[in-house]
Design an enzyme around this catalytic site. Sequence first.
Site, PDB file in Angstrom:
ATOM      1  N   PRO A 136      47.946   4.206  23.425  1.00  0.00           N
ATOM      2  CA  PRO A 136      48.957   4.776  24.269  1.00  0.00           C
ATOM      3  C   PRO A 136      48.561   6.076  24.639  1.00  0.00           C
ATOM      4  CG  PRO A 136      50.261   4.015  22.459  1.00  0.00           C
ATOM      5  CD  PRO A 136      48.501   3.626  22.201  1.00  0.00           C
ATOM      6  N   GLY A 139      43.240   6.439  26.960  1.00  0.00           N
ATOM      7  CA  GLY A 139      42.905   5.527  27.976  1.00  0.00           C
ATOM      8  C   GLY A 139      41.489   5.668  28.293  1.00  0.00           C
ATOM      9  N   LEU A 241      32.032  -3.519  27.351  1.00  0.00           N
ATOM     10  CA  LEU A 241      32.875  -2.948  28.654  1.00  0.00           C
ATOM     11  C   LEU A 241      31.927  -3.382  29.859  1.00  0.00           C
ATOM     12  CD1 LEU A 241      35.112   0.071  27.806  1.00  0.00           C
ATOM     13  CD2 LEU A 241      35.870  -2.086  27.922  1.00  0.00           C
ATOM     14  N   ASN A 242      30.791  -2.844  29.649  1.00  0.00           N
ATOM     15  CA  ASN A 242      29.802  -3.104  30.770  1.00  0.00           C
ATOM     16  C   ASN A 242      29.676  -4.592  31.179  1.00  0.00           C
ATOM     17  OD1 ASN A 242      28.994  -0.552  31.601  1.00  0.00           O
ATOM     18  ND2 ASN A 242      27.328  -0.306  30.176  1.00  0.00           N
ATOM     19  N   ARG A 270      48.573 -18.201  64.730  1.00  0.00           N
ATOM     20  CA  ARG A 270      49.998 -17.606  64.880  1.00  0.00           C
ATOM     21  C   ARG A 270      49.888 -17.061  66.434  1.00  0.00           C
ATOM     22  NH1 ARG A 270      55.366 -16.232  63.468  1.00  0.00           N
ATOM     23  NH2 ARG A 270      55.609 -14.057  64.187  1.00  0.00           N
ATOM     24  N   MET A 339      48.489  -8.171  58.332  1.00  0.00           N
ATOM     25  CA  MET A 339      48.266  -8.778  59.161  1.00  0.00           C
ATOM     26  C   MET A 339      49.041  -9.995  59.368  1.00  0.00           C
ATOM     27  SD  MET A 339      44.098  -8.363  59.408  1.00  0.00           S
ATOM     28  CE  MET A 339      43.843  -9.356  60.774  1.00  0.00           C
ATOM     29  N   GLY A 342      55.375  -9.896  58.312  1.00  0.00           N
ATOM     30  CA  GLY A 342      56.495 -10.300  57.338  1.00  0.00           C
ATOM     31  C   GLY A 342      56.408 -11.359  56.291  1.00  0.00           C
ATOM     32  N   GLU A 365      38.911  -1.132  32.574  1.00  0.00           N
ATOM     33  CA  GLU A 365      37.168  -1.226  32.480  1.00  0.00           C
ATOM     34  C   GLU A 365      36.844   0.045  33.183  1.00  0.00           C
ATOM     35  OE1 GLU A 365      36.549  -3.251  30.621  1.00  0.00           O
ATOM     36  OE2 GLU A 365      37.591  -5.089  30.882  1.00  0.00           O
TER      37      GLU A 365
HETATM   38  C1  LIG Z   1      46.061  -5.240  33.428  1.00  0.00           C
HETATM   39  C2  LIG Z   1      45.421  -4.154  32.286  1.00  0.00           C
HETATM   40  C3  LIG Z   1      44.634  -4.962  31.213  1.00  0.00           C
HETATM   41  C4  LIG Z   1      43.726  -4.301  30.544  1.00  0.00           C
HETATM   42  N1  LIG Z   1      43.347  -4.671  29.429  1.00  0.00           N
HETATM   43  C5  LIG Z   1      42.891  -3.941  28.297  1.00  0.00           C
HETATM   44  C6  LIG Z   1      42.390  -4.616  27.090  1.00  0.00           C
HETATM   45  O1  LIG Z   1      42.419  -5.867  27.227  1.00  0.00           O
HETATM   46  N2  LIG Z   1      41.885  -4.120  26.182  1.00  0.00           N
HETATM   47  C7  LIG Z   1      41.925  -2.516  26.251  1.00  0.00           C
HETATM   48  O2  LIG Z   1      41.448  -1.897  25.373  1.00  0.00           O
HETATM   49  N3  LIG Z   1      42.378  -2.077  27.420  1.00  0.00           N
HETATM   50  C8  LIG Z   1      42.928  -2.510  28.227  1.00  0.00           C
HETATM   51  N4  LIG Z   1      43.502  -2.156  29.460  1.00  0.00           N
HETATM   52  C9  LIG Z   1      43.503  -0.445  29.374  1.00  0.00           C
HETATM   53  C10 LIG Z   1      42.816   0.176  30.698  1.00  0.00           C
HETATM   54  O3  LIG Z   1      41.389   0.240  30.367  1.00  0.00           O
HETATM   55  C11 LIG Z   1      43.316   1.487  30.841  1.00  0.00           C
HETATM   56  O4  LIG Z   1      44.506   1.282  31.374  1.00  0.00           O
HETATM   57  C12 LIG Z   1      42.465   2.707  31.492  1.00  0.00           C
HETATM   58  O5  LIG Z   1      41.080   2.786  30.783  1.00  0.00           O
HETATM   59  C13 LIG Z   1      43.177   3.766  32.060  1.00  0.00           C
HETATM   60  O6  LIG Z   1      43.607   4.436  30.861  1.00  0.00           O
HETATM   61  P1  LIG Z   1      45.094   4.813  31.131  1.00  0.00           P
HETATM   62  O7  LIG Z   1      45.906   3.490  31.537  1.00  0.00           O
HETATM   63  O8  LIG Z   1      45.524   5.507  29.698  1.00  0.00           O
HETATM   64  O9  LIG Z   1      45.299   6.081  32.181  1.00  0.00           O
HETATM   65  P2  LIG Z   1      44.697   7.334  32.142  1.00  0.00           P
HETATM   66  O10 LIG Z   1      43.466   7.624  31.342  1.00  0.00           O
HETATM   67  O11 LIG Z   1      45.559   8.252  31.540  1.00  0.00           O
HETATM   68  O12 LIG Z   1      44.600   7.905  33.454  1.00  0.00           O
HETATM   69  C14 LIG Z   1      45.466   8.154  34.497  1.00  0.00           C
HETATM   70  C15 LIG Z   1      44.885   8.613  35.780  1.00  0.00           C
HETATM   71  O13 LIG Z   1      44.083   9.815  35.334  1.00  0.00           O
HETATM   72  C16 LIG Z   1      42.838   9.837  35.786  1.00  0.00           C
HETATM   73  N5  LIG Z   1      41.826  10.530  35.308  1.00  0.00           N
HETATM   74  C17 LIG Z   1      41.400  10.571  33.960  1.00  0.00           C
HETATM   75  N6  LIG Z   1      40.434  11.429  33.323  1.00  0.00           N
HETATM   76  C18 LIG Z   1      40.068  11.705  34.327  1.00  0.00           C
HETATM   77  C19 LIG Z   1      39.283  12.967  34.738  1.00  0.00           C
HETATM   78  N7  LIG Z   1      38.472  13.507  33.748  1.00  0.00           N
HETATM   79  N8  LIG Z   1      39.097  13.414  36.103  1.00  0.00           N
HETATM   80  C20 LIG Z   1      39.843  12.830  36.993  1.00  0.00           C
HETATM   81  N9  LIG Z   1      40.989  12.069  36.794  1.00  0.00           N
HETATM   82  C21 LIG Z   1      40.972  11.423  35.582  1.00  0.00           C
HETATM   83  C22 LIG Z   1      42.518   8.189  35.882  1.00  0.00           C
HETATM   84  O14 LIG Z   1      41.385   7.721  36.565  1.00  0.00           O
HETATM   85  C23 LIG Z   1      43.950   7.674  36.268  1.00  0.00           C
HETATM   86  O15 LIG Z   1      44.018   7.727  37.724  1.00  0.00           O
HETATM   87  C24 LIG Z   1      44.093  -2.773  30.522  1.00  0.00           C
HETATM   88  C25 LIG Z   1      44.881  -2.291  31.562  1.00  0.00           C
HETATM   89  C26 LIG Z   1      45.482  -2.964  32.273  1.00  0.00           C
HETATM   90  C27 LIG Z   1      46.393  -2.208  33.429  1.00  0.00           C
END
Ligand SMILES: Cc1cc2nc3c(=O)[nH]c(=O)nc-3n(C[C@H](O)[C@H](O)[C@H](O)COP(=O)(O)OP(=O)(O)OC[C@H]3O[C@@H](n4cnc5c(N)ncnc54)[C@H](O)[C@@H]3O)c2cc1C
Length: 386
Positions: A136, A139, A241-242, A270, A339, A342, A365
């Site tokens: 939480p 990220g 992740l890669n 269309r 394109m 509606g 990722e």
């Molecule tokens: C559909 C979905 C599936 C997923 N599946 C997995 C999974 O299976 N396992 C897993 O572990 N995770 C998973 N994730 C998590 C995903 O990897 C994270 O959501 C992602 O890494 C971004 O983290 P966050 O959502 O906490 O956003 P944050 O890290 O809080 O980022 C919020 C915004 O801030 C920007 N930001 C962050 N740091 C910087 C910086 N230094 N400079 C400028 N901008 C910045 C980001 O680019 C983003 O726009 C999933 C997410 C989704 C939506």
Amino acid sequence: MNETSDLLNVDSLFSSEELALRDKVRSFVDGTIRPNIATWYEQAVFPAEIIKDMAELGLLGMHLKGYGCPGRSAVEYGIAAMELEAGDSGLRTFVSVQGSLAMSAIYKHGSEEQKNQWLPQMAAGDVVGCFGLTEPTAGSDPGSMKTFARRDGDSWVINGSKRWIGLASIAQIAIIWAMTDDGVRGFIVPTDTPGFEATPIGPKLSMRASIQCDIELREVRLASTSVLPNAKGLRGPFECLNEARYGIIWGAMGAARDSYETVVSYSRERLQFDKPLAGHQLTQEKLVNMALEINKGMLLALQIGRLKEAGQLKPHHISVGKLNNCREAIQICRDARAMLGGNGITLDYSPLRHANNLESVRTYEGTDEVHTLILGNHITGIPAFR
Ligand SMILES: Cc1cc2nc3c(=O)[nH]c(=O)nc-3n(C[C@H](O)[C@H](O)[C@H](O)COP(=O)(O)OP(=O)(O)OC[C@H]3O[C@@H](n4cnc5c(N)ncnc54)[C@H](O)[C@@H]3O)c2cc1C
């Protein structure tokens, strides 16, 4: 791409085996995913009943060799990801989480015993795995994770929370990354272990035909053999992740191609202002711009795939592909939606569904910003993450 849209004869760069695999996965998508995807998407259902079909097609752990895995090439894996995502990103995401994340973690970092125990069952679709890195409050910066695993005699005991974890509520095992006194380590956690709880996140506006969960880990007690012996530090999850990012480079082009093909055929049929939309110059410009980006994105994916096959792939190559192909694909899908007028906001047409899915794909990722910072660091030698 059909003959008129494959502007550079990109097809000629694929081997006959690669093209045969493409046709096989495409026909699975046409027969099984396309007829049902609007319903699955609207009802927010992940179709678990097709997991075994995907295993039989050799899509699970596709690029891994031995341990019952199909052992296909990097480009073949990419082609399969592209065809699946032309159906729906949620289905490609399933294959990605199972093969590139959960199975790769065991394959790259596990003991022989762990590989023999889990990989054959996962390749067969009998065991589903998930990959828990994000939290939480952690990220883009997974190094700030709070989930902690402590040694207690012969056991490990994990406490913490994970968020957005694909498949966790249907998985039999979770790869959980946790801080320890010795840095970040990975653990194979059977999801029926007391203290493990996965709750699907919803309602979502993206990736509706797939599952992501919150996970709570409360005093989850594991045998000492549950740790992945060869993963120490963040290098462990990053290497997995890669693998998943590589699949996205191809997959995003699948969603873009499906949107493009939808709108080529729609604009031919269309009529507005007494002729097909496709006969208007502004429409042709949009179609041309889409086709240019899809052709370029395919070449980019293929070059990265050939580098991977030659063992020359570097992290910045992956960032080039993920950043560019997600960015272009989402633009193509949004333009295609417009394109369609509606009609484009209904589930009868794929582009808005793809565009909504790609909101997730550009976020997970490594977000656009994270890949920009990786490339900025590569170009300038100056890390600008914090
Ligand atoms: C559909 C979905 C599936 C997923 N599946 C997995 C999974 O299976 N396992 C897993 O572990 N995770 C998973 N994730 C998590 C995903 O990897 C994270 O959501 C992602 O890494 C971004 O983290 P966050 O959502 O906490 O956003 P944050 O890290 O809080 O980022 C919020 C915004 O801030 C920007 N930001 C962050 N740091 C910087 C910086 N230094 N400079 C400028 N901008 C910045 C980001 O680019 C983003 O726009 C999933 C997410 C989704 C939506």
